[in-house]
Scaffold this active site. Structure first.
Site, mmCIF file in Angstrom:
data_model
loop_
_atom_site.group_PDB
_atom_site.id
_atom_site.type_symbol
_atom_site.label_atom_id
_atom_site.label_comp_id
_atom_site.label_asym_id
_atom_site.label_seq_id
_atom_site.Cartn_x
_atom_site.Cartn_y
_atom_site.Cartn_z
ATOM 1 N N ASP A 30 0.757 -1.218 -0.088
ATOM 2 C CA ASP A 30 -0.038 -0.136 -0.011
ATOM 3 C C ASP A 30 0.759 1.163 -0.060
ATOM 4 O O ASP A 30 1.991 1.309 0.476
ATOM 5 C CB ASP A 30 -0.905 -0.006 1.223
ATOM 6 N N LYS A 35 -0.386 3.204 7.235
ATOM 7 C CA LYS A 35 -1.088 1.922 7.192
ATOM 8 C C LYS A 35 -0.522 0.516 7.277
ATOM 9 O O LYS A 35 -0.647 -0.376 8.167
ATOM 10 C CB LYS A 35 -2.049 1.667 6.059
ATOM 11 N N THR A 121 -13.601 -4.343 -8.581
ATOM 12 C CA THR A 121 -14.604 -4.533 -9.308
ATOM 13 C C THR A 121 -14.458 -3.390 -10.747
ATOM 14 O O THR A 121 -14.348 -2.254 -10.465
ATOM 15 C CB THR A 121 -16.114 -3.825 -8.506
ATOM 16 N N GLU A 153 -18.775 -6.693 3.703
ATOM 17 C CA GLU A 153 -18.085 -5.960 4.995
ATOM 18 C C GLU A 153 -18.767 -6.608 6.199
ATOM 19 O O GLU A 153 -19.951 -6.598 6.292
ATOM 20 C CB GLU A 153 -18.181 -4.505 4.750
ATOM 21 N N LYS A 202 -19.710 -10.095 -11.589
ATOM 22 C CA LYS A 202 -19.620 -9.316 -10.557
ATOM 23 C C LYS A 202 -20.681 -8.178 -10.429
ATOM 24 O O LYS A 202 -21.408 -8.002 -9.724
ATOM 25 C CB LYS A 202 -18.215 -8.680 -10.408
ATOM 26 N N GLY A 251 -36.127 -1.374 4.453
ATOM 27 C CA GLY A 251 -35.417 -0.336 5.306
ATOM 28 C C GLY A 251 -35.323 0.888 4.766
ATOM 29 O O GLY A 251 -35.827 1.234 3.515
ATOM 30 N N CYS A 258 -19.851 -0.608 -2.418
ATOM 31 C CA CYS A 258 -20.281 -1.386 -3.606
ATOM 32 C C CYS A 258 -21.449 -1.177 -4.391
ATOM 33 O O CYS A 258 -21.423 -0.724 -5.596
ATOM 34 C CB CYS A 258 -20.134 -2.855 -3.177
ATOM 35 N N LYS A 261 -22.010 2.245 -6.256
ATOM 36 C CA LYS A 261 -21.183 2.624 -7.183
ATOM 37 C C LYS A 261 -21.402 1.613 -8.340
ATOM 38 O O LYS A 261 -21.163 1.743 -9.573
ATOM 39 C CB LYS A 261 -19.804 2.744 -6.721
ATOM 40 N N LYS A 318 -23.920 -0.124 7.424
ATOM 41 C CA LYS A 318 -24.952 -1.633 7.773
ATOM 42 C C LYS A 318 -24.291 -1.911 9.051
ATOM 43 O O LYS A 318 -23.182 -1.269 9.538
ATOM 44 C CB LYS A 318 -24.806 -2.615 6.522
HETATM 45 C C1 UDX Z 1 -21.989 -6.343 -0.998
HETATM 46 C C2 UDX Z 1 -22.153 -7.561 -1.627
HETATM 47 O O1 UDX Z 1 -23.056 -8.392 -0.741
HETATM 48 C C3 UDX Z 1 -20.833 -8.357 -1.668
HETATM 49 O O2 UDX Z 1 -21.106 -9.466 -2.103
HETATM 50 C C4 UDX Z 1 -19.938 -7.410 -2.790
HETATM 51 O O3 UDX Z 1 -18.724 -8.158 -2.824
HETATM 52 C C5 UDX Z 1 -19.670 -6.069 -1.784
HETATM 53 O O4 UDX Z 1 -20.814 -5.518 -1.791
HETATM 54 P P1 UDX Z 1 -21.497 -4.926 1.152
HETATM 55 O O5 UDX Z 1 -21.797 -4.030 0.625
HETATM 56 O O6 UDX Z 1 -20.344 -5.175 2.183
HETATM 57 O O7 UDX Z 1 -21.428 -6.354 0.188
HETATM 58 O O8 UDX Z 1 -22.927 -5.384 2.304
HETATM 59 P P2 UDX Z 1 -24.372 -6.205 2.157
HETATM 60 O O9 UDX Z 1 -24.396 -7.052 3.274
HETATM 61 O O10 UDX Z 1 -24.531 -6.637 0.604
HETATM 62 O O11 UDX Z 1 -25.077 -4.890 2.373
HETATM 63 C C6 UDX Z 1 -25.272 -3.747 1.321
HETATM 64 C C7 UDX Z 1 -26.524 -2.833 1.762
HETATM 65 O O12 UDX Z 1 -27.489 -3.152 1.673
HETATM 66 C C8 UDX Z 1 -26.245 -2.297 3.248
HETATM 67 O O13 UDX Z 1 -26.485 -1.057 3.205
HETATM 68 C C9 UDX Z 1 -27.330 -3.080 4.039
HETATM 69 O O14 UDX Z 1 -27.791 -2.425 4.937
HETATM 70 C C10 UDX Z 1 -28.425 -3.172 2.727
HETATM 71 N N1 UDX Z 1 -29.486 -4.405 2.800
HETATM 72 C C11 UDX Z 1 -28.799 -5.530 2.819
HETATM 73 C C12 UDX Z 1 -30.891 -4.114 2.922
HETATM 74 O O15 UDX Z 1 -31.189 -2.794 2.922
HETATM 75 N N2 UDX Z 1 -31.522 -5.185 2.871
HETATM 76 C C13 UDX Z 1 -31.084 -6.243 2.896
HETATM 77 O O16 UDX Z 1 -31.862 -7.513 2.955
HETATM 78 C C14 UDX Z 1 -29.804 -6.825 2.505
#
Ligand code: UDX
Length: 445
Positions: A30, A35, A121, A153, A202, A251, A258, A261, A318
């Protein structure tokens, strides 16, 4: 194998650390000296369950190293994984400047055959572009492959060791065999395909998951109007194996580094390739509106936001993360401030420090009860389990008035109303609890 991972963010650090844990000799690179210094001491710059123990274990086993110099480590690398950020630019396109910078540096210092892996990605066609940049300065044998990450995450370590699948896109069988060897200890379906298909898997996967979330949020908004209860509707839908029960939680909508974007990027990629991805535009619009609808609920519950005091539980995008990128919580704060709120108090178990880099003039606390005391309303913006288990009876006694807006449908509506709260969720009405009954009547479910 000798593997180098460039980028020690949420994806690069977890990938590099876990690859060393399955036996590879890994160096994480990095540009951020602070870091690297922190990582060498076994500490993680990001909050990710379980990662520090694995870092320490593999530093001790001399399988995991950290450096700021790709040049120094390239000569002994067999595989170089690019895991740097690809943020959105102002048109919503994936900004590939960091990927290009790494490709240029690899081209400058490469002196032997190597596999370069796009883990970031990236749009379809990026692997080809990266190979072109490298070959401008290196005329030996190199193949750039696509190996997209699917780490969530907060559960990234578990997602690495127990993935639903590993996708590898290559031009040659030789490169596919090398990549299958890298991930051999991980037992799961291995998808060997073309580079273009891997890059598309992806984007399509993330876009579909985001679509599922916006879909259930629209159903929730309709439930409120027709007297149905989204928790029961989602339960009844999810029992259909073609739908599945995951990602049907209504919600405040999706945030993070991810989904937002990647959905924008895919919509943009379609457009530049002459296709109008109409569905995805709706997914984005619905997700933006969910934030506005929550502020409207707050306004309605308070009889006007102006001059009122608002308590917010949750700042991260989240639960189980300190990441606030495109967090719904941080989107609603300026909307409340614009509506003339008197004060905003906020609490988050992990994300407060990151949130304060983005929003201003909020009061933050390390204790949720102290934070809530004296406020006119409490809003749940992040689905931290901890919030479900708070002493809500005590909270009621601390508030000016017992009003809760549950932006993640975390709480039991009936329980809160029995405590005397005015409870508003997303798509919640007076469900008859039949869903919970059917769960009981089918114990094997
Ligand atoms: C996501 C993808 O799941 C993962 O496969 C990819 O590699 C990266 O992006 P992440 O963004 O870390 O992972 O979190 P994720 O658990 O997918 O939740 C994404 C968002 O959706 C969060 O803001 C969460 O609050 C929201 N969410 C998730 C909902 O609002 N409802 C759901 O049922 C699930």
């Amino acid at each position: 194998m000798n593997i180098t991972v460039v980028g020690t963010g949420y994806v690069g650090l977890v990938t590099g650390t876990c690859l060393s844990d399955i036996g590879h000799n890994v160096t994480c690179v990095d540009v951020d000296e602070s870091k690297i210094k922190m990582l060498r001491s076994g500490k993680s710059p990001i909050y990710e369950e379980g990662i520090e123990a694995i870092i320490e274990k593999n530093i001790h086993a001399e399988r995991l190293h950290f450096t700021t110099s790709l040049k120094d480590v390239l000569p002994k690398s067999e595989v170089v994984i690019i895991a740097v950020g690809t943020p959105s630019d102002k048109e919503g396109k994936a900004d590939l400047q960091y990927v290009k910078a790494v490709a240029t540096e690899i081209g400058q210092h490469l002196d032997h055959e190597i596999i370069v892996v796009d883990k970031s990605t990236v749009p379809v066609g990026t692997a080809q572009m990266v190979e072109g940049i490298i070959k401008k300065q290196y005329n030996g044998s190199v193949e750039v492959v696509s190996c997209p990450e699917f780490l969530r995450e907060g559960t990234a370590v578990a997602d690495f060791f127990q993935p639903d699948r590993i996708v590898v896109g290559t031009r040659t069988k030789k490169a596919a065999d090398i990549m299958n060897n890298v991930f051999e200890p991980i037992k799961c379906p291995k998808v060997n395909t073309t580079v273009e298909s891997a890059e598309m898997i992806k984007y399509a996967s993330n876009a579909f998951l985001a679509t599922k979330i916006s879909f259930i949020n629209e159903i929730a908004n309709i439930c409120e109007r027709v007297g149905a209860d989204i928790e029961e509707v989602a339960y009844g839908m999810g029992l259909d194996s073609r739908i599945g029960k995951k990602f049907l939680r209504a919600g405040l909508g999706y945030g993070g580094s991810c989904f937002p974007k990647d959905v924008r990027a895919l919509s943009q990629i379609a457009g530049t390739n002459g296709y109008d991805f109409q569905l995805l535009k709706g997914v984005i619009a619905v997700n933006n509106d969910q934030r506005k609808f929550l502020v409207q609920k707050i306004d309605k519950a308070l009889g006007g936001i102006h001059g009122k005091k608002v308590a917010i539980l949750g700042l991260a995008f989240k639960d189980n993360t300190d990441d606030v990128r495109e967090s719904a919580a941080l989107d609603i704060i300026p909307m409340l401030q614009k509506a003339g709120v008197e004060s905003i108090d906020a609490y988050d178990p992990e994300a407060t420090e990151n949130a304060l880099k983005v929003v201003s003039s909020i009061n933050t606390y390390t204790d949720p009860y102290a934070m809530i005391e004296g406020n006119d309303i409490v809003v749940i913006a992040t689905e931290w389990r901890e919030f479900k288990n708070l002493d809500w009876k005590k909270i009621k006694s601390l508030m000016k008035q017992p009003i809760v807006i549950d932006g993640r449908n975390l709480l039991d509506k009936k329980y809160m109303e029995d405590l005397g709260f005015t409870y508003t969720g997303i798509g919640r009405t007076n469900g008859k609890g039949s869903a919970s009954l059917s769960k009981k009547s089918n114990p094997k479910k």
